[in-house]
Design a protein around this motif. Sequence first.
Motif, PDB file in Angstrom:
ATOM      1  N   PHE A 160       0.829  -1.203   0.000  1.00 52.87           N
ATOM      2  CA  PHE A 160       0.000   0.000   0.000  1.00 52.87           C
ATOM      3  C   PHE A 160       0.865   1.255   0.000  1.00 52.87           C
ATOM      4  O   PHE A 160       0.568   2.238  -0.691  1.00 52.87           O
ATOM      5  N   LYS A 161       1.950   1.240   0.750  1.00 52.82           N
ATOM      6  CA  LYS A 161       2.873   2.370   0.738  1.00 52.82           C
ATOM      7  C   LYS A 161       3.350   2.624  -0.695  1.00 52.82           C
ATOM      8  O   LYS A 161       3.381   3.762  -1.170  1.00 52.82           O
ATOM      9  N   HIS A 162       3.719   1.562  -1.368  1.00 55.36           N
ATOM     10  CA  HIS A 162       4.234   1.673  -2.728  1.00 55.36           C
ATOM     11  C   HIS A 162       3.159   2.175  -3.694  1.00 55.36           C
ATOM     12  O   HIS A 162       3.410   3.088  -4.486  1.00 55.36           O
ATOM     13  N   THR A 163       1.961   1.603  -3.614  1.00 54.89           N
ATOM     14  CA  THR A 163       0.910   1.980  -4.570  1.00 54.89           C
ATOM     15  C   THR A 163       0.395   3.397  -4.357  1.00 54.89           C
ATOM     16  O   THR A 163      -0.123   4.002  -5.293  1.00 54.89           O
ATOM     17  N   THR A 164       0.556   3.934  -3.156  1.00 59.79           N
ATOM     18  CA  THR A 164       0.117   5.316  -2.920  1.00 59.79           C
ATOM     19  C   THR A 164       1.177   6.322  -3.346  1.00 59.79           C
ATOM     20  O   THR A 164       0.928   7.528  -3.312  1.00 59.79           O
ATOM     21  N   GLY A 165       2.344   5.838  -3.725  1.00 56.93           N
ATOM     22  CA  GLY A 165       3.412   6.735  -4.122  1.00 56.93           C
ATOM     23  C   GLY A 165       4.153   7.338  -2.949  1.00 56.93           C
ATOM     24  O   GLY A 165       4.899   8.309  -3.111  1.00 56.93           O
ATOM     25  N   PHE A 166       3.976   6.765  -1.791  1.00 55.61           N
ATOM     26  CA  PHE A 166       4.633   7.266  -0.591  1.00 55.61           C
ATOM     27  C   PHE A 166       6.137   7.044  -0.683  1.00 55.61           C
ATOM     28  O   PHE A 166       6.604   5.956  -1.046  1.00 55.61           O
ATOM     29  N   HIS A 167       6.892   8.089  -0.349  1.00 57.15           N
ATOM     30  CA  HIS A 167       8.351   8.005  -0.284  1.00 57.15           C
ATOM     31  C   HIS A 167       8.785   8.599   1.054  1.00 57.15           C
ATOM     32  O   HIS A 167       8.624   9.801   1.275  1.00 57.15           O
ATOM     33  N   PRO A 168       9.300   7.772   1.947  1.00 62.67           N
ATOM     34  CA  PRO A 168       9.717   8.306   3.251  1.00 62.67           C
ATOM     35  C   PRO A 168      10.884   9.268   3.090  1.00 62.67           C
ATOM     36  O   PRO A 168      11.699   9.126   2.184  1.00 62.67           O
ATOM     37  N   ARG A 169      10.887  10.242   3.979  1.00 63.25           N
ATOM     38  CA  ARG A 169      12.031  11.160   3.994  1.00 63.25           C
ATOM     39  C   ARG A 169      13.262  10.408   4.459  1.00 63.25           C
ATOM     40  O   ARG A 169      13.171   9.528   5.292  1.00 63.25           O
ATOM     41  N   LYS A 170      14.375  10.774   3.925  1.00 66.62           N
ATOM     42  CA  LYS A 170      15.648  10.155   4.334  1.00 66.62           C
ATOM     43  C   LYS A 170      15.962  10.582   5.762  1.00 66.62           C
ATOM     44  O   LYS A 170      15.843  11.739   6.105  1.00 66.62           O
TER      45      LYS A 170
END
Length: 173
Positions: A160-170
């Motif tokens: 789900f993280k991937h499909t929502t386009g979520f990118h965590p901050r470094k």
Amino acid sequence: MLTNPDELRRRAQEHSAEDLEFRRHVRDHHISDHPLRERVAELLGGIDCRECANCCRETRVPINEAEIRAIAAELKMTPWEARRLYTETGEEAGEILIKQASDQCVFLDSGQCLVYGARPEPCRQFPAITLHADVLGNRMSSVCRQASICPVVYEALEEFKHTTGFHPRKRHA
């Protein structure tokens, strides 16, 4: 699918800060969690949870008198005996819990539930993520907690993280 309890817990712990950031991302961007719930249902439909049993090792289960009677019947003993042998008092007033033995449910034996046909409601409902109900298990905070226990929830959450386009901050060490 990752099913080793120690590895699952380790990976979920590594992702705890990311999961908090993701929960905020979902809230702030008004992202529906329905696809996540659909994926959990899909994955649950394709596996036999009894092959994993991580939840039996990682959770404490409250039980009521009707469930004690059902377990007693399953084990062919009196409710009094079942309560004495297999339950303990919880921290909350009046709370009754299934006993733990060797850091797992007392009814778990070689990965199998000895009272599967009479297992309590929390056991039958785990991971409590449903498609069409507004229940506590559907909250993103609950989903993230359950990801450390349930391989299905962990996998669905990461997808789900991937499909929502979520990118965590470094994060800087």
